[in-house]
Write a protein that holds these residues in place. Structure first.
Motif, short mmCIF file in Angstrom:
data_model
loop_
_atom_site.label_atom_id
_atom_site.label_comp_id
_atom_site.label_asym_id
_atom_site.label_seq_id
_atom_site.Cartn_x
_atom_site.Cartn_y
_atom_site.Cartn_z
N GLY A 151 0.82 -1.20 0.00
CA GLY A 151 0.00 0.00 0.00
C GLY A 151 0.86 1.25 0.00
N LEU A 152 1.90 1.26 0.85
CA LEU A 152 2.79 2.42 0.95
C LEU A 152 3.48 2.70 -0.38
CD1 LEU A 152 4.62 2.40 4.38
CD2 LEU A 152 3.16 4.16 3.36
N TRP A 153 4.02 1.64 -0.98
CA TRP A 153 4.73 1.82 -2.25
C TRP A 153 3.80 2.34 -3.32
CZ3 TRP A 153 9.42 2.78 -2.76
CH2 TRP A 153 10.38 2.19 -1.90
N LEU A 154 2.59 1.79 -3.37
CA LEU A 154 1.62 2.25 -4.37
C LEU A 154 1.30 3.72 -4.16
CD1 LEU A 154 -0.84 -0.71 -4.80
CD2 LEU A 154 0.51 0.44 -6.56
N PHE A 155 1.12 4.09 -2.90
CA PHE A 155 0.80 5.47 -2.57
C PHE A 155 1.93 6.40 -3.02
CE2 PHE A 155 1.10 9.01 0.47
CZ PHE A 155 -0.09 9.64 0.17
N LEU A 156 3.16 6.01 -2.72
CA LEU A 156 4.29 6.85 -3.10
C LEU A 156 4.40 6.98 -4.61
CD1 LEU A 156 7.08 5.91 -0.54
CD2 LEU A 156 5.68 7.97 -0.70
N SER A 157 4.23 5.86 -5.33
CA SER A 157 4.36 5.98 -6.79
C SER A 157 3.22 6.79 -7.38
CB SER A 157 4.47 4.60 -7.45
OG SER A 157 3.72 3.66 -6.77
N ALA A 158 2.02 6.68 -6.77
CA ALA A 158 0.90 7.48 -7.26
C ALA A 158 1.19 8.97 -7.05
CB ALA A 158 -0.38 7.08 -6.54
N LEU A 159 1.78 9.27 -5.89
CA LEU A 159 2.14 10.66 -5.58
C LEU A 159 3.13 11.18 -6.61
CD1 LEU A 159 1.33 12.50 -3.16
CD2 LEU A 159 3.63 12.07 -2.27
N GLY A 160 4.15 10.37 -6.88
CA GLY A 160 5.16 10.75 -7.87
C GLY A 160 4.53 11.01 -9.23
N TYR A 161 3.64 10.11 -9.61
CA TYR A 161 2.99 10.22 -10.92
C TYR A 161 2.15 11.50 -10.98
CZ TYR A 161 0.36 8.74 -15.04
OH TYR A 161 -0.20 8.66 -16.28
N ALA A 162 1.42 11.80 -9.89
CA ALA A 162 0.58 13.00 -9.85
C ALA A 162 1.44 14.25 -10.00
CB ALA A 162 -0.21 13.03 -8.54
N LEU A 163 2.56 14.27 -9.27
CA LEU A 163 3.46 15.42 -9.37
C LEU A 163 3.95 15.59 -10.80
CD1 LEU A 163 5.54 15.21 -6.08
CD2 LEU A 163 3.74 16.84 -6.71
N TRP A 164 4.27 14.44 -11.43
CA TRP A 164 4.78 14.49 -12.79
C TRP A 164 3.73 15.05 -13.74
CZ3 TRP A 164 3.67 11.64 -17.37
CH2 TRP A 164 4.63 11.80 -18.39
N ILE A 165 2.48 14.67 -13.54
CA ILE A 165 1.39 15.18 -14.40
C ILE A 165 1.24 16.69 -14.23
CG2 ILE A 165 -1.12 15.19 -14.72
CD1 ILE A 165 -1.13 12.25 -14.10
N VAL A 166 1.28 17.15 -12.96
CA VAL A 166 1.15 18.58 -12.68
C VAL A 166 2.29 19.34 -13.35
CG1 VAL A 166 1.25 20.33 -10.89
CG2 VAL A 166 -0.12 18.28 -10.53
N ALA A 167 3.51 18.83 -13.15
CA ALA A 167 4.68 19.50 -13.74
C ALA A 167 4.54 19.55 -15.26
CB ALA A 167 5.95 18.74 -13.35
N ASN A 168 4.10 18.44 -15.83
CA ASN A 168 3.93 18.35 -17.28
C ASN A 168 2.92 19.39 -17.77
OD1 ASN A 168 4.85 17.14 -19.52
ND2 ASN A 168 3.33 15.49 -19.52
N ALA A 169 1.81 19.50 -17.01
CA ALA A 169 0.76 20.44 -17.40
C ALA A 169 1.29 21.88 -17.35
CB ALA A 169 -0.45 20.27 -16.51
#
Ligand code: UDP
Ligand code: MG
Length: 326
Positions: free
Chosen positions: A233-251
């Motif tokens: 669960g922790l790992w999934l949460f962290l990778s989801a967080l990373g992915y969200a940040l990446w999307i925001v940065a991309n936008a």
């Protein structure tokens, strides 16, 4: 006090029980020690009980307990250990896969001060697939369990009186004896013998039963699978967080793109899978707690060598006025 008790669980073993009994009595007689044989009939529906009755009638060193239905080998072993009165207790199968000739060697090792003597079979004569599976399983178990379980070390073992008493003092109703024997500790020694095929009759362990037994083993000794769920669960949460940040940065950097439908579906499906699996693991533990909290006995006895369980010993007339039948 008898020196040695042999505990033998039997479930539908009428095809081999005679040969087994003859071989066992022969070997034990030759050791010169006093002994008793404690047979536990695990609710067989063939002639096993009749044979046990006859053994007990013709030989005072034979005792038996018969269950009201099939309760499983672990319960049968427990009943046998409770019955045993010897200073040394040997557990063995009735199908001659645990060769009686090895008992003197176990006794010899016990005399050198070991509380547990384990006879381990090698895996000769076993199918490739089964061998591969069990090796993988033992690797998994070594990784996950707090107690040590050795490949091939089954229930063919000798226990000293204090080892038996320790096993009997463990109160749990979910009994995974391989784990219990390892948990109690004491000086343990093992030796290897060549795997023997069952002399006659059929094995009661199909693939499904083995799989369930394996899951039992993994779950009954610790809560590490729950820990694993937390880590996932922790790992999934962290990778989801990373992915969200990446999307925001991309936008912010490149402007807004069309959102990824495939990504969304993948994430939803993967997450639900993890959640379901975790729920399953939690459910298993809750089920175990429920099971333990009922405090049911491990088995119900139908009869023993001293008569039917619960039946009055004295004839009815001497026990006062007969009760009227309903
Ligand atoms: N057994 C039992 N209750 C059961 C299944 C097996 O008491 O529900 C006994 C069986 O009679 C035998 C021993 O456990 O003495 C080992 O069983 P089996 O030979 O079928 O297992 P395998 O050797 O194939 O692992
Ligand atoms: Mg067998």
């Amino acid at each position: 006090m008898v020196h040695m008790s042999i505990v033998v669980p039997c479930f539908n073993e009428s095809a081999v029980i005679d040969a087994f009994h003859r071989a066992l009595v022969g070997v034990l007689g030759a050791t010169g020690e006093s002994f008793e044989i404690c047979y536990v009939d695990d609710g067989s529906d063939d002639l096993t009980v009749d044979r046990l009755r006859q053994f007990a009638a013709s030989d005072a060193r034979v005792r038996y307990t018969s269950f009201s239905r099939n309760f499983g080998k672990e319960s049968a072993l427990l009943a046998g250990m409770r019955m045993a009165r010897g200073a040394v207790v040997v557990l063995m199968d009735a199908d001659l896969q645990h060769p009686p000739e090895l008992v003197p060697r176990m006794l010899e090792l016990h005399r050198h001060g070991y509380d547990q003597v384990v006879a381990r079979r090698d895996r000769s004569g076993e199918g490739m697939v089964r061998r591969a599976f069990s090796q993988a399983y033992y690797r998994l178990v070594r990784h996950f369990m707090d107690v040590e379980i050795v490949d091939g070390a089954g229930d063919f073992r000798l226990l000293s009186r204090r080892a038996v008493d320790s096993v009997l003092s463990l109160p749990e109703s979910n009994r995974f004896s391989k784990g219990l024997f390892s948990w109690i500790g004491f000086d343990t020694v093992s030796f290897t013998y060549e795997n023997v095929q069952r002399a006659a009759g059929q094995s009661k362990w199909g693939g499904r039963r083995l799989l369930n037994y394996g899951i039992d083993g993994l779950l009954s000794f610790n809560s590490r699978p729950l820990r694993l769920a937390i880590h996932t669960g922790l790992w999934l949460f962290l990778s989801a967080l990373g992915y969200a940040l990446w999307i925001v940065a991309n936008a912010v950097l490149n402007g807004v793109e069309t959102p990824g439908y495939a990504t969304l579906i993948t994430a939803v499906v993967a997450l639900s899978g993890v959640q379901l699996a975790t729920l399953g693991i939690i459910g298993e533990y809750v089920g175990r707690i429920y099971h333990e909290s009922k405090r049911r006995p491990h088995y119900v006895v139908r009869e023993t060598d001293r008569g039917a369980a619960g039946a009055p010993r004295a004839p009815l007339e001497s026990a006062g006025p007969a009760r009227r039948e309903r």
